[in-house]
Design a protein around this motif. Structure first.
Motif, PDB file in Angstrom:
ATOM      1  N   ARG A 194       0.821  -1.213   0.000  1.00 51.23           N
ATOM      2  CA  ARG A 194       0.000   0.000   0.000  1.00 51.23           C
ATOM      3  C   ARG A 194       0.856   1.264   0.000  1.00 51.23           C
ATOM      4  NH1 ARG A 194      -5.011  -0.067   3.951  1.00 51.23           N
ATOM      5  NH2 ARG A 194      -5.348  -1.934   2.681  1.00 51.23           N
ATOM      6  N   ALA A 195       2.063   1.154   0.544  1.00 57.51           N
ATOM      7  CA  ALA A 195       2.965   2.307   0.570  1.00 57.51           C
ATOM      8  C   ALA A 195       3.792   2.425  -0.699  1.00 57.51           C
ATOM      9  CB  ALA A 195       3.891   2.198   1.772  1.00 57.51           C
ATOM     10  N   GLY A 196       3.572   1.522  -1.649  1.00 54.92           N
ATOM     11  CA  GLY A 196       4.303   1.569  -2.902  1.00 54.92           C
ATOM     12  C   GLY A 196       5.670   0.928  -2.848  1.00 54.92           C
ATOM     13  N   LEU A 197       5.945   0.161  -1.791  1.00 58.19           N
ATOM     14  CA  LEU A 197       7.218  -0.537  -1.674  1.00 58.19           C
ATOM     15  C   LEU A 197       7.087  -1.965  -2.185  1.00 58.19           C
ATOM     16  CD1 LEU A 197       8.362   0.600   1.898  1.00 58.19           C
ATOM     17  CD2 LEU A 197       9.122   1.509  -0.317  1.00 58.19           C
ATOM     18  N   LYS A 198       8.168  -2.507  -2.686  1.00 54.29           N
ATOM     19  CA  LYS A 198       8.198  -3.889  -3.135  1.00 54.29           C
ATOM     20  C   LYS A 198       8.771  -4.769  -2.035  1.00 54.29           C
ATOM     21  CE  LYS A 198       8.789  -2.563  -7.976  1.00 54.29           C
ATOM     22  NZ  LYS A 198       9.653  -2.669  -9.184  1.00 54.29           N
ATOM     23  N   GLU A 199       8.518  -6.073  -2.156  1.00 55.34           N
ATOM     24  CA  GLU A 199       8.974  -6.967  -1.091  1.00 55.34           C
ATOM     25  C   GLU A 199      10.489  -6.977  -0.955  1.00 55.34           C
ATOM     26  OE1 GLU A 199       9.117  -9.552  -4.730  1.00 55.34           O
ATOM     27  OE2 GLU A 199       7.816  -7.968  -3.941  1.00 55.34           O
ATOM     28  N   ASN A 200      11.214  -6.720  -2.070  1.00 54.52           N
ATOM     29  CA  ASN A 200      12.669  -6.718  -1.979  1.00 54.52           C
ATOM     30  C   ASN A 200      13.231  -5.353  -1.574  1.00 54.52           C
ATOM     31  OD1 ASN A 200      12.165  -5.352  -4.330  1.00 54.52           O
ATOM     32  ND2 ASN A 200      13.260  -6.772  -5.681  1.00 54.52           N
ATOM     33  N   ASP A 201      12.333  -4.421  -1.218  1.00 58.54           N
ATOM     34  CA  ASP A 201      12.795  -3.134  -0.683  1.00 58.54           C
ATOM     35  C   ASP A 201      13.189  -3.245   0.783  1.00 58.54           C
ATOM     36  OD1 ASP A 201      12.613  -1.603  -2.992  1.00 58.54           O
ATOM     37  OD2 ASP A 201      10.494  -1.115  -2.653  1.00 58.54           O
ATOM     38  N   VAL A 202      12.825  -4.364   1.428  1.00 60.81           N
ATOM     39  CA  VAL A 202      13.243  -4.599   2.810  1.00 60.81           C
ATOM     40  C   VAL A 202      14.017  -5.920   2.860  1.00 60.81           C
ATOM     41  CG1 VAL A 202      11.253  -3.369   3.742  1.00 60.81           C
ATOM     42  CG2 VAL A 202      11.157  -5.849   3.500  1.00 60.81           C
ATOM     43  N   LYS A 203      14.785  -6.085   3.940  1.00 56.16           N
ATOM     44  CA  LYS A 203      15.519  -7.323   4.160  1.00 56.16           C
ATOM     45  C   LYS A 203      14.732  -8.148   5.175  1.00 56.16           C
ATOM     46  CE  LYS A 203      19.825  -4.826   3.375  1.00 56.16           C
ATOM     47  NZ  LYS A 203      21.096  -4.326   3.981  1.00 56.16           N
ATOM     48  N   TRP A 204      14.228  -9.291   4.738  1.00 63.47           N
ATOM     49  CA  TRP A 204      13.362 -10.111   5.570  1.00 63.47           C
ATOM     50  C   TRP A 204      14.198 -11.019   6.474  1.00 63.47           C
ATOM     51  CZ3 TRP A 204       8.132  -9.341   5.369  1.00 63.47           C
ATOM     52  CH2 TRP A 204       7.644  -8.600   4.281  1.00 63.47           C
ATOM     53  N   VAL A 205      13.858 -11.026   7.740  1.00 62.45           N
ATOM     54  CA  VAL A 205      14.521 -11.887   8.714  1.00 62.45           C
ATOM     55  C   VAL A 205      13.441 -12.741   9.368  1.00 62.45           C
ATOM     56  CG1 VAL A 205      15.921 -12.001  10.806  1.00 62.45           C
ATOM     57  CG2 VAL A 205      16.298 -10.144   9.144  1.00 62.45           C
ATOM     58  N   GLN A 206      13.537 -14.049   9.209  1.00 60.83           N
ATOM     59  CA  GLN A 206      12.561 -14.933   9.827  1.00 60.83           C
ATOM     60  C   GLN A 206      13.016 -15.246  11.252  1.00 60.83           C
ATOM     61  OE1 GLN A 206      11.281 -18.111   7.342  1.00 60.83           O
ATOM     62  NE2 GLN A 206      10.136 -19.154   8.953  1.00 60.83           N
TER      63      GLN A 206
END
Length: 336
Positions: free
Chosen positions: A168-180
């Motif tokens: 919704r903010a116009g960011l893509k999933e690869n714009d952040v670094k995901w940490v599980q």
């Protein structure tokens, strides 16, 4: 990226910081659980095993009020309660045959992958129980500031709420670094700087908020409906429909008790989860307890979730919701 406790040490997180997790998210971290309820005497012995997460107060009410013993009077049935910290361990336990029924947000990705799970009832609609949390002095002030930051949560990229916030903010999933990272370790990771934002839910969220260690960047209101569902292994449900209905009836009674006895329910959360009274009250206050069969609004939410996960490449095919949802078991009980 999947992060375990041993990984924190390589990131510079000390043992003392690990202990701070108990301060930030003051919930026991063990994933094992419960002592089986002694069986009633009868001719046929069966076992019903439930996997649940910390905030579901009705589970504790089931045990304290002995509602299952009453529902299954005259039958030799064992009841086992296994406390797990997030949705993925619940679905894994169901698929492995370690538990029969589970509680949590709908496991869309697990169902899409073919895991033998069927949804049978809705027991909450609580959007405000989820949040993305940051430190009070964090430079992250808006969702746009998440770009390039490390976002930790138990589900990784498949965390629908976080994905919806970014989209919704116009960011893509690869714009952040995901940490599980599991819920019992996320607070310590945030404090140490190992992650920049922590995606979690109550009671972990409430404990951190009450302790004034974090502030919510955004909560789930307006992003997800956050229905909590009762679901189970398909073969167990098909072979034991009467047992499942008796369980649903007892669970409905437990929900009614929790709504009618708020302070007692808060006290249960304090005792069972080692929460402060303030955190327990906040946790229960953000939960809208219901009992009803899966409805059209819920089905549309599942469609929305599966569409997002498909766009992100996290599932290859959309689930067959006609097969994965059973409205019949809860209908009669909901009307009673």
């Amino acid at each position: 990226m999947r992060m375990k406790r041993r990984d924190f040490l390589s990131l510079g997180l000390s043992t003392a910081a690990l202990a701070a997790c108990s301060k930030v998210a003051n919930v026991p971290s063990t994933t094992s659980i419960a002592t089986p309820v002694a069986p009633n005497r009868g001719t046929n012995s069966t076992t019903l095993r439930l996997g649940f997460q910390p905030p579901y107060v009705a589970v504790y009410a089931l045990r304290e009020q002995k509602l299952l013993e009453k529902a299954f009077a005259g039958q030799s049935t064992n009841f086992e309660f296994r406390r797990l910290l997030s949705l993925k361990p619940v679905t894994e336990a169901i698929s492995a045959g370690a538990i029969d029924l589970g509680l949590g947000g709908t496991p869309v990705a697990a169902i899409a992958s073919g895991q033998p799970i069927r949804i049978i009832a809705l027991v909450e609609r609580s959007p405000k129980t989820h949040a993305l949390l940051v430190l009070p002095n964090s430079p992250i002030k808006t969702i746009a500031d998440l770009k390039g930051k490390k976002l930790g949560n138990p589900s990784g990229k498949s965390y629908y709420f976080a994905g919806k916030v970014l989209e919704r903010a116009g960011l893509k999933e690869n714009d952040v670094k995901w940490v599980q990272i599991e819920n019992d370790a996320g607070g310590a990771a945030l404090l140490s700087g190992a992650i920049d934002v922590w995606g979690t839910w109550d009671p972990f969220y409430a404990s951190a908020e009450v302790a004034k260690e974090v502030v919510p960047l955004v909560d789930g209101e307006g992003y997800q409906l956050n229905y909590v569902a009762l679901f189970g292994r398909i073969d167990y449900i098909e072979k034991n429909p009467e047992a499942v209905q008796k369980f649903l009836q007892a669970y409905k009674q437990a929900l009614t008790w929790a709504k009618d006895n708020r302070q007692a329910a808060v006290n249960i959360l304090v005792k069972e989860n080692k929460l402060s009274p303030e955190a327990a009250s906040l946790t229960l206050g953000r939960r809208n307890l219901i009992f009803e069969p899966p409805n059209d609004e819920y089905r549309q939410e599942l469609i929305n979730q599966s569409q997002l996960l498909t766009r992100l490449g996290l599932i290859k095919q959309k689930p067959n919701w006609d097969r994965a949802i059973d409205t019949t078991l809860a209908k009669t009980i909901a009307a009673s």
